[in-house]
Design a protein around this motif. Structure first.
Motif, PDB file in Angstrom:
ATOM      1  N   MET A   1      36.385  55.174  14.104  1.00 11.91           N
ATOM      2  CA  MET A   1      36.368  54.065  15.061  1.00 11.91           C
ATOM      3  C   MET A   1      35.308  54.331  16.125  1.00 11.91           C
ATOM      4  O   MET A   1      35.075  55.474  16.520  1.00 11.91           O
ATOM      5  N   ILE A   2      34.685  53.243  16.598  1.00 16.18           N
ATOM      6  CA  ILE A   2      33.677  53.320  17.652  1.00 16.18           C
ATOM      7  C   ILE A   2      34.335  52.968  18.984  1.00 16.18           C
ATOM      8  O   ILE A   2      35.105  52.012  19.072  1.00 16.18           O
ATOM      9  N   GLY A   3      34.021  53.737  20.011  1.00 10.84           N
ATOM     10  CA  GLY A   3      34.528  53.462  21.340  1.00 10.84           C
ATOM     11  C   GLY A   3      33.402  53.273  22.333  1.00 10.84           C
ATOM     12  O   GLY A   3      32.406  53.996  22.288  1.00 10.84           O
ATOM     13  N   VAL A   4      33.553  52.292  23.215  1.00 11.54           N
ATOM     14  CA  VAL A   4      32.605  52.061  24.307  1.00 11.54           C
ATOM     15  C   VAL A   4      33.336  52.340  25.612  1.00 11.54           C
ATOM     16  O   VAL A   4      34.316  51.656  25.937  1.00 11.54           O
ATOM     17  N   ALA A   5      32.891  53.342  26.343  1.00 13.32           N
ATOM     18  CA  ALA A   5      33.491  53.682  27.631  1.00 13.32           C
ATOM     19  C   ALA A   5      32.606  53.150  28.742  1.00 13.32           C
ATOM     20  O   ALA A   5      31.430  53.501  28.834  1.00 13.32           O
ATOM     21  N   GLY A   6      33.182  52.300  29.581  1.00 18.32           N
ATOM     22  CA  GLY A   6      32.429  51.636  30.634  1.00 18.32           C
ATOM     23  C   GLY A   6      32.074  50.229  30.207  1.00 18.32           C
ATOM     24  O   GLY A   6      30.962  49.978  29.762  1.00 18.32           O
ATOM     25  N   CYS A   7      33.020  49.309  30.333  1.00 19.17           N
ATOM     26  CA  CYS A   7      32.832  47.947  29.808  1.00 19.17           C
ATOM     27  C   CYS A   7      32.494  46.981  30.939  1.00 19.17           C
ATOM     28  O   CYS A   7      33.212  46.006  31.201  1.00 19.17           O
ATOM     29  N   GLY A   8      31.377  47.273  31.606  1.00 12.44           N
ATOM     30  CA  GLY A   8      30.901  46.428  32.687  1.00 12.44           C
ATOM     31  C   GLY A   8      29.791  45.497  32.224  1.00 12.44           C
ATOM     32  O   GLY A   8      29.840  44.959  31.109  1.00 12.44           O
ATOM     33  N   ARG A   9      28.760  45.327  33.049  1.00 12.14           N
ATOM     34  CA  ARG A   9      27.686  44.382  32.755  1.00 12.14           C
ATOM     35  C   ARG A   9      27.006  44.667  31.422  1.00 12.14           C
ATOM     36  O   ARG A   9      26.619  43.743  30.706  1.00 12.14           O
ATOM     37  N   MET A  10      26.815  45.944  31.115  1.00 12.03           N
ATOM     38  CA  MET A  10      26.143  46.322  29.875  1.00 12.03           C
ATOM     39  C   MET A  10      27.138  46.653  28.776  1.00 12.03           C
ATOM     40  O   MET A  10      26.981  46.231  27.624  1.00 12.03           O
ATOM     41  N   GLY A  11      28.148  47.422  29.092  1.00 10.96           N
ATOM     42  CA  GLY A  11      29.080  47.894  28.073  1.00 10.96           C
ATOM     43  C   GLY A  11      29.870  46.788  27.400  1.00 10.96           C
ATOM     44  O   GLY A  11      30.094  46.829  26.181  1.00 10.96           O
ATOM     45  N   ALA A  12      30.288  45.783  28.170  1.00 11.63           N
ATOM     46  CA  ALA A  12      31.099  44.715  27.581  1.00 11.63           C
ATOM     47  C   ALA A  12      30.323  43.920  26.531  1.00 11.63           C
ATOM     48  O   ALA A  12      30.830  43.701  25.420  1.00 11.63           O
ATOM     49  N   PRO A  13      29.093  43.454  26.816  1.00 14.04           N
ATOM     50  CA  PRO A  13      28.361  42.753  25.749  1.00 14.04           C
ATOM     51  C   PRO A  13      27.954  43.663  24.596  1.00 14.04           C
ATOM     52  O   PRO A  13      27.851  43.209  23.452  1.00 14.04           O
ATOM     53  N   MET A  14      27.740  44.939  24.856  1.00 15.85           N
ATOM     54  CA  MET A  14      27.452  45.875  23.764  1.00 15.85           C
ATOM     55  C   MET A  14      28.667  46.007  22.848  1.00 15.85           C
ATOM     56  O   MET A  14      28.547  46.010  21.612  1.00 15.85           O
ATOM     57  N   LEU A  15      29.847  46.096  23.448  1.00 11.12           N
ATOM     58  CA  LEU A  15      31.072  46.167  22.653  1.00 11.12           C
ATOM     59  C   LEU A  15      31.256  44.891  21.840  1.00 11.12           C
ATOM     60  O   LEU A  15      31.616  44.944  20.656  1.00 11.12           O
ATOM     61  N   ALA A  16      30.985  43.746  22.449  1.00 14.53           N
ATOM     62  CA  ALA A  16      31.102  42.474  21.724  1.00 14.53           C
ATOM     63  C   ALA A  16      30.154  42.445  20.531  1.00 14.53           C
ATOM     64  O   ALA A  16      30.511  41.967  19.448  1.00 14.53           O
ATOM     65  N   ALA A  17      28.937  42.947  20.719  1.00 16.97           N
ATOM     66  CA  ALA A  17      27.959  42.962  19.625  1.00 16.97           C
ATOM     67  C   ALA A  17      28.420  43.860  18.487  1.00 16.97           C
ATOM     68  O   ALA A  17      28.273  43.516  17.304  1.00 16.97           O
ATOM     69  N   LEU A  18      28.985  45.003  18.821  1.00 26.43           N
ATOM     70  CA  LEU A  18      29.491  45.915  17.787  1.00 26.43           C
ATOM     71  C   LEU A  18      30.629  45.263  17.005  1.00 26.43           C
ATOM     72  O   LEU A  18      30.683  45.350  15.770  1.00 26.43           O
ATOM     73  N   ARG A  19      31.527  44.602  17.706  1.00 23.50           N
ATOM     74  CA  ARG A  19      32.656  43.959  17.037  1.00 23.50           C
ATOM     75  C   ARG A  19      32.195  42.771  16.189  1.00 23.50           C
ATOM     76  O   ARG A  19      32.654  42.596  15.056  1.00 23.50           O
ATOM     77  N   ASP A  20      31.271  41.993  16.716  1.00 25.15           N
ATOM     78  CA  ASP A  20      30.751  40.863  15.950  1.00 25.15           C
ATOM     79  C   ASP A  20      29.976  41.334  14.725  1.00 25.15           C
ATOM     80  O   ASP A  20      29.874  40.604  13.734  1.00 25.15           O
ATOM     81  N   GLY A  21      29.440  42.550  14.804  1.00 21.59           N
ATOM     82  CA  GLY A  21      28.712  43.115  13.682  1.00 21.59           C
ATOM     83  C   GLY A  21      29.593  43.699  12.607  1.00 21.59           C
ATOM     84  O   GLY A  21      29.088  44.255  11.618  1.00 21.59           O
ATOM     85  N   GLY A  22      30.902  43.600  12.782  1.00 24.52           N
ATOM     86  CA  GLY A  22      31.824  44.032  11.745  1.00 24.52           C
ATOM     87  C   GLY A  22      32.346  45.445  11.896  1.00 24.52           C
ATOM     88  O   GLY A  22      33.072  45.939  11.021  1.00 24.52           O
TER      89      GLY A  22
END
Length: 262
Positions: A1-22
């Protein structure tokens, strides 16, 4: 599993991109984000993470995440790879190698492009690490970005990032001064920015003035201008021993003094 720590201005859209990427990706933040896949409870996050993207604010928060109160070195037993995405002192980043167990791959992967690029999945990554590790990482990074620059061994990506951000800070300081002087002269802002975009004064902040989220902000400790002040400090920490630091310090004090522009 991939984890993103720090879901602010940058981390939140990065996490969304990872999830949308499957990918199977979850987030962790100390502030409740009102999203089922972003946890404030560390034990809903840490035990599952194999690949970590650390996008926390600074070195103190990185220490807390990896070794301090959150201590992923102990609470994440399946962790095998860490991407350091925060902009930190290259000196601090290089020292992480001796503090992180050898079986964990370390890649410094700071990003450029601001929040708009994270949302559009067009980030630029500056990468430091072994060639095989970088090659293995590119397909994952490609879910979030478009440009990937392998700068050398671990720590060299961060060295490149702080130098890049030193330029970005100088562009920010001077562009804001120019716009204030234009106001005083009665010059139309939009016409001036259009001119700059096709002339010798062209720079990233001026060209992206309408889309860069901090282009009109004043300084606050927790906003992007405050982070840019922090990034200049990271560059100064890695300056050559005999370097003249006077100009970077003027840039830093100038952006610290910015007030909101309406």
């Amino acid at each position: 599993m991939i984890g993103v720590a720090g879901c602010g201005r940058m981390g939140a859209p990065m996490l969304a991109a990872l999830r949308d990427g499957g990918t199977n990706a979850i987030g962790f933040d100390v502030v409740d984000k009102d999203a089922a896949h972003i946890h404030t409870n560390l034990m809903q996050f840490a035990p599952h993470v194999e690949t970590l993207f650390s996008v926390v604010r600074d070195a103190d928060e990185t220490d807390t995440l990896l070794f301090g109160d959150q201590n992923l070195m102990q609470t994440a037993p399946n962790l095998t790879r860490i991407f350091i995405g925060s902009t930190l002192s290259p000196r601090y980043v290089r020292d992480l190698r001796a503090r992180v167990p050898d079986h964990i791959t370390l890649i410094d992967a700071p990003m450029s492009g601001a929040q708009i690029a994270a949302q559009n999945r067009t980030l630029t990554f500056m990468l430091g690490g072994a060639q095989a590790d970088i090659d293995d990482a590119i397909p994952l990074l490609a879910l979030m970005g478009q440009h990937f620059h392998h700068m050398g061994a671990f720590g060299m990506g961060m060295q490149a990032k702080v130098l890049n951000n030193l330029l970005a800070a100088s562009h920010t300081a001077m562009t804001r001064l120019v716009l204030d002087w234009a106001d005083a002269a009665g010059l139309d802002q939009d016409r001036l920015l259009a001119l700059i975009a096709t002339s010798s004064g062209q720079n990233w902040l001026a060209s992206g003035y309408d889309s860069i989220e901090f282009a009109r902000d004043g300084y606050a400790n927790d906003n992007s201008i405050g982070i840019l002040v922090k990034d200049v400090a990271a560059a100064l920490d890695a300056a050559p021993p005999d370097a003249d630091q006077s100009l970077p310090k003027v840039v830093q004090s100038t952006i610290r003094a910015l007030t909101p522009r309406h």
